[in-house]
Motif scaffolding. Structure first.
Motif, PDB file in Angstrom:
ATOM      1  N   THR A  66       0.736  -0.847   0.046  1.00 31.96           N
ATOM      2  CA  THR A  66       0.160   0.274  -0.218  1.00 31.96           C
ATOM      3  C   THR A  66       0.825   1.005  -0.239  1.00 31.96           C
ATOM      4  O   THR A  66       0.382   2.662  -0.747  1.00 31.96           O
ATOM      5  CB  THR A  66      -1.205  -0.012   0.915  1.00 31.96           C
ATOM      6  OG1 THR A  66      -1.677  -1.318   1.258  1.00 31.96           O
ATOM      7  CG2 THR A  66      -1.769   1.171   1.124  1.00 31.96           C
ATOM      8  N   VAL A  88      -8.857   1.724  -5.549  1.00 35.32           N
ATOM      9  CA  VAL A  88      -9.823   1.611  -5.125  1.00 35.32           C
ATOM     10  C   VAL A  88      -9.362  -0.246  -4.790  1.00 35.32           C
ATOM     11  O   VAL A  88      -9.811  -0.274  -6.787  1.00 35.32           O
ATOM     12  CB  VAL A  88     -11.471   1.573  -5.168  1.00 35.32           C
ATOM     13  CG1 VAL A  88     -12.062   1.135  -4.611  1.00 35.32           C
ATOM     14  CG2 VAL A  88     -11.599   2.961  -4.866  1.00 35.32           C
ATOM     15  N   ASP A  89      -9.575  -1.017  -3.585  1.00 31.95           N
ATOM     16  CA  ASP A  89      -9.406  -2.320  -4.453  1.00 31.95           C
ATOM     17  C   ASP A  89     -10.339  -2.734  -4.230  1.00 31.95           C
ATOM     18  O   ASP A  89     -11.487  -2.590  -4.558  1.00 31.95           O
ATOM     19  CB  ASP A  89      -8.213  -3.330  -3.137  1.00 31.95           C
ATOM     20  CG  ASP A  89      -9.463  -3.067  -1.756  1.00 31.95           C
ATOM     21  OD1 ASP A  89     -10.210  -2.533  -2.238  1.00 31.95           O
ATOM     22  OD2 ASP A  89      -8.576  -3.280  -0.700  1.00 31.95           O
ATOM     23  N   GLU A  91     -11.593  -5.402  -3.172  1.00 31.55           N
ATOM     24  CA  GLU A  91     -12.638  -5.251  -2.038  1.00 31.55           C
ATOM     25  C   GLU A  91     -12.656  -3.719  -1.203  1.00 31.55           C
ATOM     26  O   GLU A  91     -13.947  -3.743  -0.968  1.00 31.55           O
ATOM     27  CB  GLU A  91     -11.706  -5.902  -0.508  1.00 31.55           C
ATOM     28  CG  GLU A  91     -11.390  -6.701  -1.000  1.00 31.55           C
ATOM     29  CD  GLU A  91     -10.616  -7.819   0.518  1.00 31.55           C
ATOM     30  OE1 GLU A  91     -10.412  -6.928   1.130  1.00 31.55           O
ATOM     31  OE2 GLU A  91     -10.346  -9.106   0.587  1.00 31.55           O
ATOM     32  N   GLU A  92     -13.617  -2.859  -2.943  1.00 29.83           N
ATOM     33  CA  GLU A  92     -14.148  -1.674  -2.434  1.00 29.83           C
ATOM     34  C   GLU A  92     -13.532  -0.714  -0.993  1.00 29.83           C
ATOM     35  O   GLU A  92     -14.083   0.221  -0.561  1.00 29.83           O
ATOM     36  CB  GLU A  92     -15.390  -1.396  -2.124  1.00 29.83           C
ATOM     37  CG  GLU A  92     -15.804  -2.282  -3.641  1.00 29.83           C
ATOM     38  CD  GLU A  92     -16.366  -1.616  -3.965  1.00 29.83           C
ATOM     39  OE1 GLU A  92     -16.036   0.181  -4.379  1.00 29.83           O
ATOM     40  OE2 GLU A  92     -16.172  -2.174  -5.441  1.00 29.83           O
ATOM     41  N   ARG A  93     -12.284  -1.169  -1.532  1.00 25.71           N
ATOM     42  CA  ARG A  93     -11.185  -0.307  -0.145  1.00 25.71           C
ATOM     43  C   ARG A  93     -10.578   1.273  -0.453  1.00 25.71           C
ATOM     44  O   ARG A  93     -10.027   0.239  -1.445  1.00 25.71           O
ATOM     45  CB  ARG A  93     -10.425  -0.942   1.036  1.00 25.71           C
ATOM     46  CG  ARG A  93     -11.439  -2.427   2.085  1.00 25.71           C
ATOM     47  CD  ARG A  93      -9.974  -2.764   3.100  1.00 25.71           C
ATOM     48  NE  ARG A  93      -9.804  -3.191   1.363  1.00 25.71           N
ATOM     49  CZ  ARG A  93      -8.779  -4.336   2.045  1.00 25.71           C
ATOM     50  NH1 ARG A  93      -7.753  -4.292   3.622  1.00 25.71           N
ATOM     51  NH2 ARG A  93      -7.801  -4.673   1.172  1.00 25.71           N
ATOM     52  N   GLU A  94     -10.725   2.105  -0.309  1.00 25.25           N
ATOM     53  CA  GLU A  94     -10.084   3.110  -0.751  1.00 25.25           C
ATOM     54  C   GLU A  94      -9.506   2.970  -0.568  1.00 25.25           C
ATOM     55  O   GLU A  94      -8.677   3.560   0.592  1.00 25.25           O
ATOM     56  CB  GLU A  94     -10.449   4.332  -0.436  1.00 25.25           C
ATOM     57  CG  GLU A  94     -10.249   5.999  -1.123  1.00 25.25           C
ATOM     58  CD  GLU A  94     -11.158   7.180  -1.002  1.00 25.25           C
ATOM     59  OE1 GLU A  94     -12.380   7.495  -1.954  1.00 25.25           O
ATOM     60  OE2 GLU A  94     -10.684   7.332   0.496  1.00 25.25           O
ATOM     61  N   LEU A  95      -7.299   2.966  -1.244  1.00 25.86           N
ATOM     62  CA  LEU A  95      -6.506   3.149  -0.947  1.00 25.86           C
ATOM     63  C   LEU A  95      -5.312   4.249  -0.923  1.00 25.86           C
ATOM     64  O   LEU A  95      -4.335   4.514   0.029  1.00 25.86           O
ATOM     65  CB  LEU A  95      -5.268   2.121  -1.508  1.00 25.86           C
ATOM     66  CG  LEU A  95      -5.810   0.197  -0.936  1.00 25.86           C
ATOM     67  CD1 LEU A  95      -4.837  -1.255  -1.883  1.00 25.86           C
ATOM     68  CD2 LEU A  95      -6.252   0.015   0.784  1.00 25.86           C
ATOM     69  N   ASN A  97      -6.495   8.416  -2.435  1.00 23.29           N
ATOM     70  CA  ASN A  97      -7.630   9.691  -2.395  1.00 23.29           C
ATOM     71  C   ASN A  97      -6.750  10.537  -2.724  1.00 23.29           C
ATOM     72  O   ASN A  97      -6.938  11.449  -1.560  1.00 23.29           O
ATOM     73  CB  ASN A  97      -8.644   9.411  -1.878  1.00 23.29           C
ATOM     74  CG  ASN A  97      -9.947  10.902  -2.592  1.00 23.29           C
ATOM     75  OD1 ASN A  97      -9.261  10.857  -3.778  1.00 23.29           O
ATOM     76  ND2 ASN A  97     -11.107  10.618  -1.994  1.00 23.29           N
ATOM     77  N   GLY A 133      -7.775  -4.105  -8.522  1.00 23.22           N
ATOM     78  CA  GLY A 133      -8.654  -2.756  -7.917  1.00 23.22           C
ATOM     79  C   GLY A 133      -8.513  -1.693  -9.073  1.00 23.22           C
ATOM     80  O   GLY A 133      -8.582  -2.258 -10.085  1.00 23.22           O
TER      81      GLY A 133
END
Length: 678
Positions: A66, A88-89, A91-95, A97, A133
């Protein structure tokens, strides 16, 4: 400007300027929109390339680190070319922004009107078959907006410069093209002022050349017709009313003028001076020396009498018969006696051995206003038959003994110059209507009368004595001031004021009057100015300038006593006048076919150049109908209406010293709703 329409040059300029402005504005708008669309496309392409390259970098790192992903994104984001980078990965996690606040680098209105829409570009990141992602990238529009603004301002400046150059070129071209058109307009306006001049200019435009040629031809024809008709009419008048040897008015002209002079004398309470000079030795000269010597004798006498008559503008000189001359006109007793003395002295100075019976003999009378022509001649013939007749008009009659002396005249004129409403020496304003063919009011003519101790004075005597006392200009100014102060009470029609020869002679008086007329334009009724034909002939340059100034003030001009000079037509050709008022002698002698023909010819000539003809001193319905049949435009005389004493009327109607307002309809027809001269 809208009253007479918009000039063609103004319309051309407006049309071309609007079209040129629309063309340049459209071009500028089109180039700006095209550049905006291009920048939007470039912003999308730039964001797509960044997303693809950053996605490859993340994929090669395996996508598990990350910190590495954030570092790679920050490195790209810190360049300032991107508005937003987001990862966004699966799994819908915003890594990641990262985003910028978009601070406007251009005016707000510009960014609102020409807003740049940077597309958001996406790239799917995978490691082999495994999706790691989604990466989204959006380009920053700040730099693109600044570039769009700068290019637009450069285009605007260049368009403005081109617009100015184009306008200058168009102005030069239009000025060259419209110059002949302006000359045509000036020529047409000159025709309206009775100036028949040719336009020698030529243009490169065939249609304008055709119009120019047609107008020149029309002006030439009008001038030719006017000149020919004028010359023909003057020839007829001269044949009928001029003595061919001396070029003086003849007996018929005297008979024609006498009634007019008597009516004026009655109206103005003047005396009518009539002198007759007979050449005592003419018959002897013809018998002994021949008719050629007799003609020279007559011409010498005519020249002598003409020089004497010119000292008194109110008097007219006529040749009655082979050996007799007549001098007639309004004159006070003092002027008549003075003229008698000068007349006898002049005749005595010419006495020599060539004229054994004397050069000439003069007698004179003061005629009554209603006395017939035959009775006046009979009185003069009786005096001629007497011996040692000298200064008849200067005799010590009872009337003469009662006449005021020089000191009394000076005191009387001073009283008139300082008159007021309570004074016993006043001026009175009289009004007489002028009506058209339908008996509708054209205008009212102002007449002035002097009153002292409730008795009217002779206008000729007052003006003559004022001239002798060097008060003529002052009295003239006072008279005009009195009229102009009275006229604001009148409305509902036009009013004419009479201008004497004294006004034309004095530059100061003319300028003063023009100033008064200009300052009173808002309160005065529509005005006309009447100028005697004799005054115009004596002072042509001053009259032309004065008439031009009056026309600039929208004041119409009337030439009165038109035709009395017998060479009248040549004097009006270049004057911008509106009316001519026929000399009353023609009206009083309408039974003569030559008079009716002259009036009809004169009317045709005047109508051809836009001048209306008025007839005056009409005292019977028959003469009124005769003038109508001769196409006369307007009429004046007791048959149409009495002279109204407006000063008396206004004083009677004023309440609590408040000036009342009167319409001309109320003045001439107080019981009717409309003015009808019938």
């Amino acid at each position: 400007m809208l009253k007479n329409g918009i000039s063609l040059s103004t319309q051309f300029y407006a049309l071309i300027i609007v079209m040129t402005f629309i063309a340049f504005a459209g071009s500028l708008l089109s180039s700006t929109l095209t550049l905006r669309d291009y920048l939007n496309s470039q912003l999308g392409s730039h964001a797509q390339d960044a997303a693809h390259n950053l996605g490859l970098a993340i994929s090669s790192s395996g996508g598990a680190d990350t910190v590495l992903i954030h570092t790679l994104a920050s490195t790209l984001f810190d360049s300032g070319y991107y508005q937003q980078i987001r990862f966004v990965d699966n799994e819908e996690r915003e890594l990641v922004n990262l985003s910028h606040d978009n601070n406007a680098a251009v005016p707000r209105w510009f960014s609102d009107v020409f807003a740049l829409q940077a597309p958001i570009m996406q790239s799917e990141i995978s490691d082999g078959w495994l999706v790691l992602g989604t990466l989204t990238v959006q380009s920053n529009t700040v730099l693109a907006e600044r570039s769009l603004w700068q290019q637009t301002t450069r285009n605007l400046l260049s368009s403005a410069l081109l617009f100015a150059l184009a306008a200058l070129a168009i102005h030069v071209i239009l000025r060259a093209l419209l110059k002949p058109l302006r000359q045509i307009v000036q020529q047409a306006e000159a025709v309206g002022r009775k100036e028949f001049r040719q336009n020698p200019g030529r243009t490169v435009t065939r249609e304008l050349n055709l119009v120019l040629g047609a107008l020149n031809s029309m002006v030439l024809n009008i001038s030719k017709v006017f000149s020919e008709q004028s010359r023909y009419a003057e020839q007829l008048m001269q044949q009928a009313y001029l003595d061919p040897l001396t070029s003086l008015p003849n007996r018929r002209a005297l008979q024609q003028q006498l009634s007019n002079l008597q009516q004026d004398a009655k109206l103005n309470h003047n005396a009518l001076y009539v002198a007759m000079v007979s050449l005592s030795s003419l018959q002897q000269t013809n018998d002994e020396q021949g008719y050629a010597s007799g003609d020279q004798y007559v011409q010498k006498a005519a020249s002598l009498l003409r020089q004497l008559q010119q000292q008194y503008p109110a008097l007219q000189l006529f040749r009655l018969s082979g050996s007799e001359f007549a001098i007639i006109g309004a004159a006070d007793r003092t002027s008549a006696a003075e003229l008698d003395n000068k007349l006898i002295q002049a005749l005595e100075q010419e006495h020599s051995q060539c004229y054994s019976q004397g050069f000439g003999r003069a007698v004179s009378v003061l005629a009554e206003a209603a006395e017939s022509f035959s009775n006046i001649l009979a009185r003069l013939d009786t005096l001629q038959a007497q011996d040692n007749v000298q200064l008849l008009t200067g005799a010590n009659t009872e009337a003469d003994l009662c006449a005021p002396g020089r000191l009394q005249w000076q005191q009387l004129i001073d009283r008139l110059l300082h008159h007021n409403d309570s004074s016993d020496a006043n001026m009175e304003l009289l009004l007489q209507p002028v009506a058209d063919q339908q008996h509708k009011l054209v205008y009212a003519e102002c007449l002035l009368r002097f009153v002292v101790d409730d008795k009217p004075l002779s206008t000729a005597e007052v003006l003559a004595m004022a001239a002798r006392l060097n008060r003529a200009d002052t009295l003239e100014r006072q008279m005009l001031q009195f009229i102009l102060q009275s006229l604001p009470q009148l409305s509902g029609g036009a009013v004419a004021i009479n201008i004497s020869e004294a006004v034309l002679c004095s530059d100061d008086l003319r300028q003063w009057l023009l100033l008064q007329l200009a300052q009173g334009a808002a309160t005065l009724p529509p005005l006309l100015v009447e100028i005697a034909e004799h005054s115009i002939i004596q002072h042509p340059q001053q009259a032309a300038q004065f008439i031009t100034k009056l026309q600039q003030l929208n004041i119409k001009v009337v030439i009165e006593r038109f035709g009395a000079n017998l060479t009248s037509l040549r004097h009006i050709q270049h004057l911008n006048i509106d009316y001519v008022k026929l000399d009353a002698g023609f009206i009083n002698d309408l039974e003569q076919e030559s008079n009716r023909f002259f009036i009809m010819t004169l009317t045709q000539i005047c109508h051809s150049v836009g001048i209306k003809v008025l007839a005056t001193h009409l005292e019977s319905i028959d003469r009124l109908e005769a003038c109508k049949s001769l196409n006369v435009d307007g009429f004046q005389g007791f048959v149409l209406g009495e002279i109204i004493n407006f000063t008396f009327l206004s004083k009677k109607g004023d309440v609590n010293k408040t000036k009342m307002q009167y319409t001309l309809k109320q003045v001439f027809n107080p019981k009717g709703d409309t003015y009808d001269a019938s």
